[in-house]
Structure formats: C-alpha cells, structure tokens
Design a protein around this motif. Structure first.
Motif, short mmCIF file in Angstrom:
data_model
loop_
_atom_site.label_atom_id
_atom_site.label_comp_id
_atom_site.label_asym_id
_atom_site.label_seq_id
_atom_site.Cartn_x
_atom_site.Cartn_y
_atom_site.Cartn_z
N VAL A 137 0.84 -1.21 0.00
CA VAL A 137 0.00 0.00 0.00
C VAL A 137 0.87 1.25 0.00
N HIS A 138 1.89 1.29 0.83
CA HIS A 138 2.77 2.46 0.86
C HIS A 138 3.45 2.69 -0.49
N ARG A 139 3.97 1.63 -1.11
CA ARG A 139 4.62 1.76 -2.42
C ARG A 139 3.64 2.24 -3.49
N HIS A 140 2.47 1.66 -3.50
CA HIS A 140 1.47 1.99 -4.52
C HIS A 140 0.99 3.44 -4.36
N LEU A 141 0.83 3.88 -3.13
CA LEU A 141 0.41 5.26 -2.89
C LEU A 141 1.49 6.25 -3.34
N TYR A 168 -8.57 0.36 -7.86
CA TYR A 168 -9.07 -1.01 -7.70
C TYR A 168 -7.97 -1.95 -7.20
N SER A 169 -6.76 -1.73 -7.67
CA SER A 169 -5.64 -2.56 -7.20
C SER A 169 -5.42 -2.34 -5.70
N LEU A 170 -5.42 -1.10 -5.28
CA LEU A 170 -5.27 -0.80 -3.85
C LEU A 170 -6.42 -1.41 -3.04
N MET A 171 -7.61 -1.34 -3.59
CA MET A 171 -8.76 -1.89 -2.87
C MET A 171 -8.65 -3.40 -2.70
N HIS A 222 -7.21 -1.25 0.86
CA HIS A 222 -7.09 0.21 1.03
C HIS A 222 -7.84 0.95 -0.06
N ASP A 223 -8.83 1.74 0.35
CA ASP A 223 -9.54 2.60 -0.61
C ASP A 223 -8.97 4.00 -0.47
N PRO A 224 -8.24 4.48 -1.49
CA PRO A 224 -7.60 5.79 -1.38
C PRO A 224 -8.60 6.96 -1.35
N LEU A 225 -9.87 6.70 -1.64
CA LEU A 225 -10.85 7.77 -1.60
C LEU A 225 -11.49 7.93 -0.23
N LYS A 226 -11.19 7.02 0.68
CA LYS A 226 -11.71 7.12 2.05
C LYS A 226 -10.81 8.04 2.88
N ASP A 227 -11.40 8.73 3.78
CA ASP A 227 -10.64 9.59 4.71
C ASP A 227 -9.87 8.79 5.71
#
Length: 112
Positions: free
Chosen positions: A80-84, A100-103, A107-112
């Motif tokens: 997750v850290h690398r992908h972000l 979608y890959s993160l999810m 991890h959903d990057p659109l969530k707070d």
C-alpha cells in the motif's frame, strides 16, 4: 518480536481502511478481478488473493494471529505504501485500475 508485531499490527490497521464485509463485496466484483498481476496459472491476481487473506486476518483476534499472519500484514503495509507513492491517475481516480488494485489490498484511497 512482540514490538515488531505491535508495529506491524498498528501499521496494518492504519492502511487497511476497508471493513471485511466491504472488502469481501469488492472482491466479488468484476472491477476487482480485472486488475492485478496473475501468477501460478490460477487466474487469480496476487492482490485478489491477498484481499481474501486480509479478510481472514481481520476476522481474527489479535491474540490468535500467527507469525505468518504478521508477515502477510507487513507485506500489505509495504504494498500500500509503495502503490500510494507511485500516485494515481490525474483524472477519474474513482474508476481507475490504480484504485481497484489498492482496494484488492484493503485500502480505498478515496476514504478519509
């Protein structure tokens, strides 16, 4: 070792921001199955398999987690850290393979 486990557990809980039921629903979707690197001829991506493992880990009590669970949790945190850090697309993040890959990894990057 306990300190490492405590750090991994805290980091995992921070990056995995999807509830088990939410992740399970996503993993059943075509969006989930369409992304990720597939290995071993199973047709399932590495991230999708990881998502199933994350659900199992999240449903365990902390006291029941194994060293193997902690190793996978650490792998999830690293991914997750690398992908972000790579960053997402400039447009339409919501419907992007990047999200979608993160999810798949919880991890959903659109969530707070």
């Amino acid at each position: 070792m306990a300190k490492d486990h405590d750090r991994i557990y805290a980091d995992f809980r921070e990056v995995v921001n999807m509830a088990p039921a939410e992740l399970e629903t996503f993993l059943d979707s075509d969006k989930s199955k369409a992304v990720g690197q597939k290995t071993g001829g199973s047709g399932e991506s590495v991230g999708h398999a990881s998502g199933r493992r994350i659900i199992a880990i999240r449903r365990k009590k902390k006291a029941d987690l194994t060293d193997d669970d902690y190793a996978h949790m650490n792998k999830v945190v690293g991914y997750v850290h690398r992908h972000l850090k790579q960053g997402g697309p400039d447009k339409d993040v919501e419907h992007s393979p990047w999200r979608y890959s993160l999810m798949n990894w919880g991890h959903d990057p659109l969530k707070d």
